[in-house]
Scaffold this motif. Sequence first.
Motif, mmCIF file in Angstrom:
data_model
loop_
_atom_site.group_PDB
_atom_site.id
_atom_site.type_symbol
_atom_site.label_atom_id
_atom_site.label_comp_id
_atom_site.label_asym_id
_atom_site.label_seq_id
_atom_site.Cartn_x
_atom_site.Cartn_y
_atom_site.Cartn_z
ATOM 1 N N UNK A 86 0.840 -1.210 0.000
ATOM 2 C CA UNK A 86 0.000 0.000 0.000
ATOM 3 C C UNK A 86 0.871 1.255 0.000
ATOM 4 N N UNK A 87 1.956 1.217 0.765
ATOM 5 C CA UNK A 87 2.886 2.354 0.762
ATOM 6 C C UNK A 87 3.486 2.559 -0.614
ATOM 7 N N UNK A 88 3.835 1.473 -1.292
ATOM 8 C CA UNK A 88 4.373 1.559 -2.652
ATOM 9 C C UNK A 88 3.365 2.208 -3.605
ATOM 10 N N UNK A 89 2.112 1.776 -3.549
ATOM 11 C CA UNK A 89 1.083 2.327 -4.425
ATOM 12 C C UNK A 89 0.818 3.806 -4.112
ATOM 13 N N UNK A 90 0.878 4.169 -2.844
ATOM 14 C CA UNK A 90 0.634 5.548 -2.470
ATOM 15 C C UNK A 90 1.728 6.474 -3.001
ATOM 16 N N UNK A 91 2.978 6.091 -2.809
ATOM 17 C CA UNK A 91 4.089 6.917 -3.292
ATOM 18 C C UNK A 91 4.052 7.008 -4.813
ATOM 19 N N UNK A 92 3.725 5.904 -5.474
ATOM 20 C CA UNK A 92 3.652 5.910 -6.940
ATOM 21 C C UNK A 92 2.538 6.834 -7.433
ATOM 22 N N UNK A 93 1.402 6.826 -6.750
ATOM 23 C CA UNK A 93 0.286 7.683 -7.164
ATOM 24 C C UNK A 93 0.576 9.157 -6.906
ATOM 25 N N UNK A 94 1.319 9.458 -5.863
ATOM 26 C CA UNK A 94 1.638 10.849 -5.550
ATOM 27 C C UNK A 94 2.740 11.414 -6.436
ATOM 28 N N UNK A 95 3.557 10.540 -7.022
ATOM 29 C CA UNK A 95 4.683 10.992 -7.852
ATOM 30 C C UNK A 95 4.724 10.174 -9.146
#
Length: 326
Positions: free
Chosen positions: A133-142
Amino acid sequence: MFYKLIEQEKLAHRSSETCPRSWKYNREQNNWFLLSQNLKFSEEEKTKQANFSASEDLFEMWWFQQGLSFLPSALVIWTAAAFIFSYITAITLHHVDPVLPYISDTGTVAPEKCLFGAMLNVTAVLCVATIYVRYKQVHALNPEENRIIRLNKAGLVLGLLSCLGLSIVANFQKTTLFLAHVSGAVLTFGLGSLYMFVQTILSYQMQPRIHGKQVFWIRLLMVIWCAVSAFSMLTCSSLLYNGSFGTDIVQKLHWNPEDKGYVLHMITTAAEWSMSFSFVCFFLTYIRDFQKISLRVEANLQGLTLYDTAPCPVNNERTRLLSRDL
């Protein structure tokens, strides 16, 4: 006196126009209006009222119901419970000494090794979910930052390998397969430390555009804490297991202050517990970030039946991965 009454009526009229507490939403006409005045508002005012209503709904929710914040919370609570329950069981049955045993020693002898292994396997699953989930969040923000994308992928790989090591540690006790146990510990602590370091770099790259500077400083403090603990543990354990204090210390579960290497043993175990708690505290910093994200799952159907027929277009179903009712 007459002019004062007129001014008061004007002020009352203006306040009734600007008061948000009298707003009402008309679903049929798709607009906002005042109950008393029946006045329509601009798109900007509609947006403000919609945001106000959303913030009210968010405020009514518990903190762990916001987004996926329950995921790192469950990870921290379950991990702490795994350590505490296995420790209490081992101490009660006199399988280990009560003062700073190795974490793995509390899960070496039955029945606590069964509890230790089962609970740490669940911890590994929760850790995998949190890291993803952390990976997907960082990817979506950047989505267009190549440097952040590469670091994010590296963090995902490091985190997943660390979870694999945690499962190995849980299922292979040091008294049965010492090499496998040590390999799992290296994956867990070594790659887990690198994962924390990568996530701290990502926090530095994203502040202050994505989040505040205090998030970066808190995570940097956790990384320094982990690094100091890791250095102390590696140094003392290398001196302890170099053969000068005997060859049976690998299987040793009970230590006395008169034993050779007792001081090194205590420093090593204290550093191991300290390093583990630095991991736990690092995942605590994800709670606020995870309040701003939710995942959905989409079901793509190739037909209305399960028979071998030609595919036909079907409306896809999109639902939350985890319901808020949980």
